[in-house]
Every structure is written in structure tokens, then in C-alpha cells.
Design a protein around this motif. Structure first.
Motif, short mmCIF file in Angstrom:
data_model
loop_
_atom_site.label_atom_id
_atom_site.label_comp_id
_atom_site.label_asym_id
_atom_site.label_seq_id
_atom_site.Cartn_x
_atom_site.Cartn_y
_atom_site.Cartn_z
N UNK A 77 0.84 -1.22 0.00
CA UNK A 77 0.00 0.00 0.00
C UNK A 77 0.86 1.25 0.00
N UNK A 78 1.92 1.27 0.79
CA UNK A 78 2.80 2.44 0.86
C UNK A 78 3.56 2.63 -0.45
N UNK A 79 4.06 1.55 -0.99
CA UNK A 79 4.86 1.63 -2.22
C UNK A 79 4.00 2.06 -3.40
N UNK A 80 2.78 1.54 -3.50
CA UNK A 80 1.92 1.88 -4.62
C UNK A 80 1.38 3.30 -4.51
N UNK A 81 1.04 3.72 -3.31
CA UNK A 81 0.44 5.04 -3.12
C UNK A 81 1.46 6.16 -3.24
N UNK A 82 2.58 6.00 -2.60
CA UNK A 82 3.58 7.06 -2.58
C UNK A 82 5.00 6.48 -2.53
N UNK A 83 5.51 6.06 -3.68
CA UNK A 83 6.83 5.43 -3.69
C UNK A 83 7.95 6.35 -3.21
N UNK A 84 7.86 7.64 -3.50
CA UNK A 84 8.90 8.57 -3.07
C UNK A 84 8.92 8.71 -1.56
N UNK A 85 7.73 8.84 -0.96
CA UNK A 85 7.66 8.94 0.50
C UNK A 85 8.09 7.63 1.15
N UNK A 86 7.73 6.50 0.57
CA UNK A 86 8.14 5.21 1.11
C UNK A 86 9.66 5.08 1.07
N UNK A 87 10.28 5.52 -0.02
CA UNK A 87 11.74 5.47 -0.13
C UNK A 87 12.40 6.40 0.88
N UNK A 88 11.83 7.58 1.08
CA UNK A 88 12.38 8.52 2.06
C UNK A 88 12.27 7.94 3.48
N UNK A 89 11.14 7.31 3.77
CA UNK A 89 10.96 6.68 5.08
C UNK A 89 11.95 5.53 5.26
N UNK A 90 12.17 4.76 4.20
CA UNK A 90 13.14 3.66 4.27
C UNK A 90 14.54 4.20 4.57
N UNK A 91 14.91 5.29 3.92
CA UNK A 91 16.23 5.89 4.14
C UNK A 91 16.38 6.37 5.58
N UNK A 92 15.40 7.13 6.05
CA UNK A 92 15.47 7.65 7.42
C UNK A 92 15.47 6.53 8.45
#
Length: 185
Positions: A139-154
């Protein structure tokens, strides 16, 4: 009987197979947990009203401010509030993934500080592992991949500062799985 002669190509193939096998073993529990609904009661109802409003709105800055104000400067209280926020975010992931990602990001930022990690290492670890379940979720990856990637980085950055190798490995593998899914979409 033929003799085996290791070639560079063969060694690279074997190494890649070993890494892929290890990654699937480490990521499988996180991915499986991300696809299951959370089982801890209603975490949203347990939040203080101001924090609940900020989480529901998906306003990461307001979540951070509410954690800072409500903690009153106590690192233990900040860690406890961050843990409550990320659990509530996980529960709302199916209905509002963008708000869940924003709230989880604010929770991760709250436990980034050394005093919080030192005074509440278990809650810091809980925030990090719950955030990993959020960013690796479909759900996170499909809805907002950029935000999911930023959250993964942080989340990975915070996991590294905890010096807990198991947590770092789990979060790193979840981050790699997230990156692979983003690239495939």
C-alpha cells in the motif's frame, strides 16, 4: 570423476545466489508482517487528542511538534509517544497510506536523537521495526513510492545508529525489498 574448477563467473553466480537466499530469509518475516493487519487494539484511540489529529491529517510536521510538546523534554516520553504514533500509523496504513507514511516518518525522526535512543532503546527498536513494516508494505509503495523510499532511508539511518546488528539487517533488507518494488512499478 570430473574435477571442479571455480571460475570467476561461477563464483559470482554462487555469491549472488547466496545473497539472494539470505535476503529472502531476512525480508520474508518483515514482508509477511506488513501484509497482516496489526493485532494491538486501537492504537489511534490511545493517542492524546492533538497527536491523534496530526496523525489522522497526515501532517508529519504537526506530529513532530505534538511529540515535542507532549514529551515536555523527556526522552523516554518522546520515545513512548513515537512508538504510539508509529503503531497508529501502521493501523491506518490500509485506509490512508500517505498519512501513515508521514506519521511514521515523524516517529522515526523523534527517535533519531541520541538521548532518546540511549534512554529508550527498546522503544527505538520498536519504532524502527514498525516503520520498516510500513515502508515495505505494498500500500505504501503503490500510493507514494517517493515517501516510502524517504521513510526507508530515514529508518535505516536510525537503525544504524542503534548499533543493533539484527535490527540493521532487518531494516536494510526491507529497504532493499522496497527499492526493488519501486523500480519494478
Amino acid at each position: 570423476m570430473p574435477t571442479l574448477r571455480p571460475t570467476l563467473r561461477g563464483l559470482l553466480f554462487a555469491g549472488a545466489a547466496l545473497v539472494a537466499g539470505t535476503a529472502s530469509v531476512l525480508v520474508a518475516p518483515v514482508v509477511a508482517q506488513a501484509q497482516q493487519p496489526p493485532s494491538q487494539g486501537n492504537a489511534m484511540a490511545a493517542l492524546p487528542p492533538a497527536l491523534r489529529a496530526a496523525v489522522t491529517a497526515g501532517n508529519g510536521q504537526a506530529v513532530s511538534q505534538a511529540i515535542n510538546v507532549l514529551s515536555g523534554g523527556s526522552p523516554q516520553r518522546a520515545a513512548g509517544l513515537a512508538d504510539q504514533v508509529v503503531r497508529a500509523a501502521e493501523q491506518m496504513l490500509a485506509t490512508n497510506p500517505q498519512a501513515a507514511i508521514a506519521a511514521a516518518g515523524a516517529a522515526v525522526e523523534a527517535v533519531r536523537n541520541a538521548p532518546v535512543q540511549t534512554s529508550s532503546p527498546q522503544q527505538t527498536q520498536s519504532v524502527v521495526t514498525t516503520a520498516a513494516r510500513i515502508f515495505v508494505s505494498p500500500a505504501a509503495i503503490q500510493t507514494s513510492p517517493t515517501q516510502a523510499a524517504a521513510l526507508a532511508t530515514a529508518t535505516l539511518q536510525v537503525a544504524i545508529t542503534t548499533n543493533n546488528s539484527a535490527t540493521v539487517a532487518t531494516v536494510a533488507q526491507a529497504a532493499v525489498a522496497t527499492a526493488e518494488r519501486i523500480v519494478q512499478n
